[in-house]
Design a protein around this motif. Structure first.
Motif, PDB file in Angstrom:
ATOM      1  N   ILE A 224       0.879  -1.166   0.000  1.00  0.00           N
ATOM      2  CA  ILE A 224       0.000   0.000   0.000  1.00  0.00           C
ATOM      3  C   ILE A 224       0.919   1.219   0.000  1.00  0.00           C
ATOM      4  N   PRO A 225       1.017   1.880  -1.151  1.00  0.00           N
ATOM      5  CA  PRO A 225       1.946   3.011  -1.226  1.00  0.00           C
ATOM      6  C   PRO A 225       1.426   4.208  -0.435  1.00  0.00           C
ATOM      7  N   SER A 226       2.378   5.022   0.021  1.00  0.00           N
ATOM      8  CA  SER A 226       1.981   6.281   0.639  1.00  0.00           C
ATOM      9  C   SER A 226       1.388   7.152  -0.461  1.00  0.00           C
ATOM     10  N   GLU A 227       0.702   8.209  -0.077  1.00  0.00           N
ATOM     11  CA  GLU A 227       0.124   9.109  -1.075  1.00  0.00           C
ATOM     12  C   GLU A 227       1.227   9.723  -1.945  1.00  0.00           C
ATOM     13  N   GLU A 228       2.361  10.060  -1.330  1.00  0.00           N
ATOM     14  CA  GLU A 228       3.477  10.627  -2.082  1.00  0.00           C
ATOM     15  C   GLU A 228       4.030   9.618  -3.096  1.00  0.00           C
TER      16      GLU A 228
END
Length: 143
Positions: free
Chosen positions: A65-69
């Protein structure tokens, strides 16, 4: 290792075709290019496939789950990439959405950036180059 240097002019036809300059083409050794809109301005970036594939850009696994950045970076830098293969004459087809992003007209400049090159509208690049030269002009010394 590729070495794209210099600024070379070119043209874009009505079908979105342009010829990669021979000096840049010779650096490719028949590799495809990856085109993408630049996040630094109104122009395109053209990356040789080997350099693009060798990047350490994050690769997401099925449980990541990637960070928003991270997600923004992947959309801006990877999701919009278009692979193109120069034909026997060195021509590539620039997709319409990339032509719109870079506001390309008939007259182009191919600008070497060592490991990749940029594709600019002639007018936009001339303005950018003038700004760069003015910013790096030496300041006269007082005698």
């Amino acid at each position: 290792m590729v070495e794209f240097v210099g600024s070379l002019d070119g043209t874009l036809d009505k079908k979105g075709r342009c010829s990669v300059p021979a000096t840049f083409r010779s650096q490719l050794n028949n590799q495809p290019l990856y085109l993408r809109p630049s996040v630094r301005g109104t122009f395109l970036e053209a990356w040789p496939s080997m350099d693009f594939a060798a990047t350490d850009a994050p690769r997401l696994g099925p449980l990541d789950i990637p960070s928003e950045e991270e997600d923004d970076r992947l959309y801006a830098l990877i999701a919009v990439v278009v692979p193109v293969q120069p034909d026997a004459e060195g021509r590539i087809i620039v997709p319409p959405h990339l032509i719109r992003h870079a506001e390309l007209g008939n007259e182009l400049y191919f600008v070497g950036r060592r490991s990749f090159f940029e594709i600019w509208s002639r007018q936009a690049f001339e303005a950018r180059l003038a700004r760069a030269l003015a910013a790096t002009r030496p300041i006269p010394r007082a005698s």
